[in-house]
Design an enzyme around this catalytic site. Sequence first.
Site, PDB file in Angstrom:
ATOM      1  N   SER A 103       0.849  -1.204   0.000  1.00 53.44           N
ATOM      2  CA  SER A 103       0.000   0.000   0.000  1.00 53.44           C
ATOM      3  C   SER A 103       0.877   1.244   0.000  1.00 53.44           C
ATOM      4  O   SER A 103       2.020   1.212   0.479  1.00 53.44           O
ATOM      5  CB  SER A 103      -0.855   0.001   1.276  1.00 53.44           C
ATOM      6  OG  SER A 103      -1.473   1.260   1.449  1.00 53.44           O
ATOM      7  N   TYR A 147      -1.447  -0.559  10.389  1.00 53.80           N
ATOM      8  CA  TYR A 147      -1.555  -0.856   8.958  1.00 53.80           C
ATOM      9  C   TYR A 147      -0.272  -0.433   8.217  1.00 53.80           C
ATOM     10  O   TYR A 147       0.298  -1.200   7.431  1.00 53.80           O
ATOM     11  CB  TYR A 147      -2.780  -0.131   8.390  1.00 53.80           C
ATOM     12  CG  TYR A 147      -3.020  -0.391   6.921  1.00 53.80           C
ATOM     13  CD1 TYR A 147      -3.488  -1.628   6.494  1.00 53.80           C
ATOM     14  CD2 TYR A 147      -2.774   0.596   5.960  1.00 53.80           C
ATOM     15  CE1 TYR A 147      -3.712  -1.876   5.135  1.00 53.80           C
ATOM     16  CE2 TYR A 147      -2.998   0.361   4.619  1.00 53.80           C
ATOM     17  CZ  TYR A 147      -3.468  -0.875   4.213  1.00 53.80           C
ATOM     18  OH  TYR A 147      -3.681  -1.120   2.872  1.00 53.80           O
TER      19      TYR A 147
HETATM   20  N1  LIG Z   1      -8.680  -0.449  -1.469  1.00 54.66           N
HETATM   21  C1  LIG Z   1      -7.630   0.353  -1.284  1.00 54.66           C
HETATM   22  O1  LIG Z   1      -7.702   1.592  -1.359  1.00 54.66           O
HETATM   23  C2  LIG Z   1      -6.276  -0.263  -0.991  1.00 54.66           C
HETATM   24  C3  LIG Z   1      -5.150   0.552  -1.088  1.00 54.66           C
HETATM   25  C4  LIG Z   1      -3.900   0.001  -0.835  1.00 54.66           C
HETATM   26  C5  LIG Z   1      -3.784  -1.313  -0.502  1.00 54.66           C
HETATM   27  N2  LIG Z   1      -4.892  -2.091  -0.390  1.00 54.66           N
HETATM   28  C6  LIG Z   1      -4.727  -3.488  -0.016  1.00 54.66           C
HETATM   29  O2  LIG Z   1      -5.359  -4.304  -0.964  1.00 54.66           O
HETATM   30  C7  LIG Z   1      -5.864  -5.467  -0.334  1.00 54.66           C
HETATM   31  C8  LIG Z   1      -7.339  -5.637  -0.657  1.00 54.66           C
HETATM   32  O3  LIG Z   1      -8.047  -4.477  -0.286  1.00 54.66           O
HETATM   33  P1  LIG Z   1      -9.591  -4.314  -0.676  1.00 54.66           P
HETATM   34  O4  LIG Z   1      -9.929  -2.885  -0.546  1.00 54.66           O
HETATM   35  O5  LIG Z   1      -9.856  -5.029  -1.941  1.00 54.66           O
HETATM   36  O6  LIG Z   1     -10.246  -5.093   0.559  1.00 54.66           O
HETATM   37  P2  LIG Z   1     -11.624  -5.889   0.700  1.00 54.66           P
HETATM   38  O7  LIG Z   1     -12.044  -5.726   2.101  1.00 54.66           O
HETATM   39  O8  LIG Z   1     -12.570  -5.529  -0.392  1.00 54.66           O
HETATM   40  O9  LIG Z   1     -11.179  -7.406   0.454  1.00 54.66           O
HETATM   41  C9  LIG Z   1     -10.400  -8.084   1.387  1.00 54.66           C
HETATM   42  C10 LIG Z   1     -10.743  -9.553   1.314  1.00 54.66           C
HETATM   43  O10 LIG Z   1      -9.949 -10.237   2.304  1.00 54.66           O
HETATM   44  C11 LIG Z   1     -10.770 -11.172   2.972  1.00 54.66           C
HETATM   45  N3  LIG Z   1     -10.265 -11.423   4.326  1.00 54.66           N
HETATM   46  C12 LIG Z   1     -10.285 -10.558   5.377  1.00 54.66           C
HETATM   47  N4  LIG Z   1      -9.811 -11.168   6.466  1.00 54.66           N
HETATM   48  C13 LIG Z   1      -9.464 -12.436   6.110  1.00 54.66           C
HETATM   49  C14 LIG Z   1      -8.922 -13.547   6.809  1.00 54.66           C
HETATM   50  N5  LIG Z   1      -8.648 -13.473   8.112  1.00 54.66           N
HETATM   51  N6  LIG Z   1      -8.697 -14.695   6.128  1.00 54.66           N
HETATM   52  C15 LIG Z   1      -9.011 -14.788   4.812  1.00 54.66           C
HETATM   53  N7  LIG Z   1      -9.528 -13.765   4.098  1.00 54.66           N
HETATM   54  C16 LIG Z   1      -9.760 -12.609   4.742  1.00 54.66           C
HETATM   55  C17 LIG Z   1     -12.145 -10.529   3.025  1.00 54.66           C
HETATM   56  O11 LIG Z   1     -13.169 -11.490   3.243  1.00 54.66           O
HETATM   57  C18 LIG Z   1     -12.211  -9.854   1.653  1.00 54.66           C
HETATM   58  O12 LIG Z   1     -12.783 -10.716   0.682  1.00 54.66           O
HETATM   59  C19 LIG Z   1      -5.556  -5.320   1.157  1.00 54.66           C
HETATM   60  O13 LIG Z   1      -4.361  -6.000   1.471  1.00 54.66           O
HETATM   61  C20 LIG Z   1      -5.369  -3.828   1.306  1.00 54.66           C
HETATM   62  O14 LIG Z   1      -4.539  -3.492   2.395  1.00 54.66           O
HETATM   63  C21 LIG Z   1      -6.146  -1.601  -0.626  1.00 54.66           C
END
Ligand SMILES: NC(=O)c1ccc[n+]([C@@H]2O[C@H](COP(=O)([O-])OP(=O)(O)OC[C@H]3O[C@@H](n4cnc5c(N)ncnc54)[C@H](O)[C@@H]3O)[C@@H](O)[C@H]2O)c1
Length: 257
Positions: A143, A156
Site C-alpha cells: 500500500s 496498517y
Molecule cells: N482499497 C484500497 O484503497 C487499498 C489501497 C492500498 C492497498 N490495499 C490493499 O489491498 C488489499 C485488498 O483491499 P480491498 O480494498 O480489496 O479489501 P476488501 O475488504 O474488499 O477485500 C479483502 C478480502 O480479504 C478477505 N479477508 C479478510 N480477512 C481475512 C482472513 N482473516 N482470512 C481470509 N480472508 C480474509 C475478506 O473477506 C475480503 O474478501 C488489502 O491487502 C489492502 O490493504 C487496498
Amino acid sequence: MTGTGGISLAGPVLVTGAASGIGKAIVGRLTPEVAVLAVDRDVAGLARLHGEFGDSVHAVPGDLMEANAIDDLIERAWDLAGSIRGVVNCAGIYPVTPMLEMSIAEWDQVLALNLRAPFAVMRSVVQRMIDAKVGGSIVNVSSSASRLARPGIAHYGASKAGLNQLTANAAIEWAPHGIRVNAIAPGLIATENVMKYARAAGQAEHEAKLARIPIGREGQPEELVDLVQFLLSDASSYCTGGVFPADGGLTLGIPSY
Ligand SMILES: NC(=O)c1ccc[n+]([C@@H]2O[C@H](COP(=O)([O-])OP(=O)(O)OC[C@H]3O[C@@H](n4cnc5c(N)ncnc54)[C@H](O)[C@@H]3O)[C@@H](O)[C@H]2O)c1
C-alpha cells in the site's frame, strides 16, 4: 498456459482475499485462461465468485489469521490444482484507530493478516515449488501507506512497510530457485469497503483526499490487474524484489504550491 492479453503465465495462481475488492478483480483478469485457487474466509463470497467466473475458480475457504492452519490450506490448494505457479497475497484489513486507543489485540490482528499470513503462505507454497522443481512468481499487495504516514493507521502502515521488506528478503532468498517476489503499492482504490469508509468520513474529507492525488481521482480495482498479471508472468522475468506504485502519483510529493 496463456493468460488474457497474450501474456504467458506458467500455471495455477493462488489469490488470497479473492472474494471481494482488488482480489476479486484480479481473479476476473486471470480466469478463465488460468486456474485460480481463491482463498478467503468469506465462504458465501467464494461461492458467488465461482458463480460469476466459472469452473476455473477453485474455492479454498480459510481464515488466514490462523497461522497454524495455513500449511494445511496450501496443501489443499496445491492438491486441487496439482500445482501452484503464482501467488497474489491480497487479503488485508485496514481499521482506522488512533494509537492511544489501539488495543494490543487490534495491533496483533492487523499484523497477523497483513504481514504474518503472506510470510506463511509464501513459505508453504515456495517449499512445494522447490520440491516440485518448478519456478514461480509472487505478488504481495502492499500500500502507499507503507511509505506515507497518516493518523489512525500505525498498525496498517507498519504491516505494509514490513511487507515491502519481506518482499525484498524473499526475492533474495528464492531467486536461485527461479522464484520471483514483487509487491504493488496501490493508493486510494475504490473498493466497496474503502467507499464505505469514505461515505462514513463525509464528502469534504473524501475531496481533500482526492486533492492530494496528482491524477485527481481514486483508482478502480481493474486499474491494478494488468500490473499484477505482468508481475505474475514471464514478461517481468527480470523483475524481483520491487515495490511497484499504483497510486495516481500520491506518494510522489505534495501536488500543490
Ligand atoms: N482499497 C484500497 O484503497 C487499498 C489501497 C492500498 C492497498 N490495499 C490493499 O489491498 C488489499 C485488498 O483491499 P480491498 O480494498 O480489496 O479489501 P476488501 O475488504 O474488499 O477485500 C479483502 C478480502 O480479504 C478477505 N479477508 C479478510 N480477512 C481475512 C482472513 N482473516 N482470512 C481470509 N480472508 C480474509 C475478506 O473477506 C475480503 O474478501 C488489502 O491487502 C489492502 O490493504 C487496498
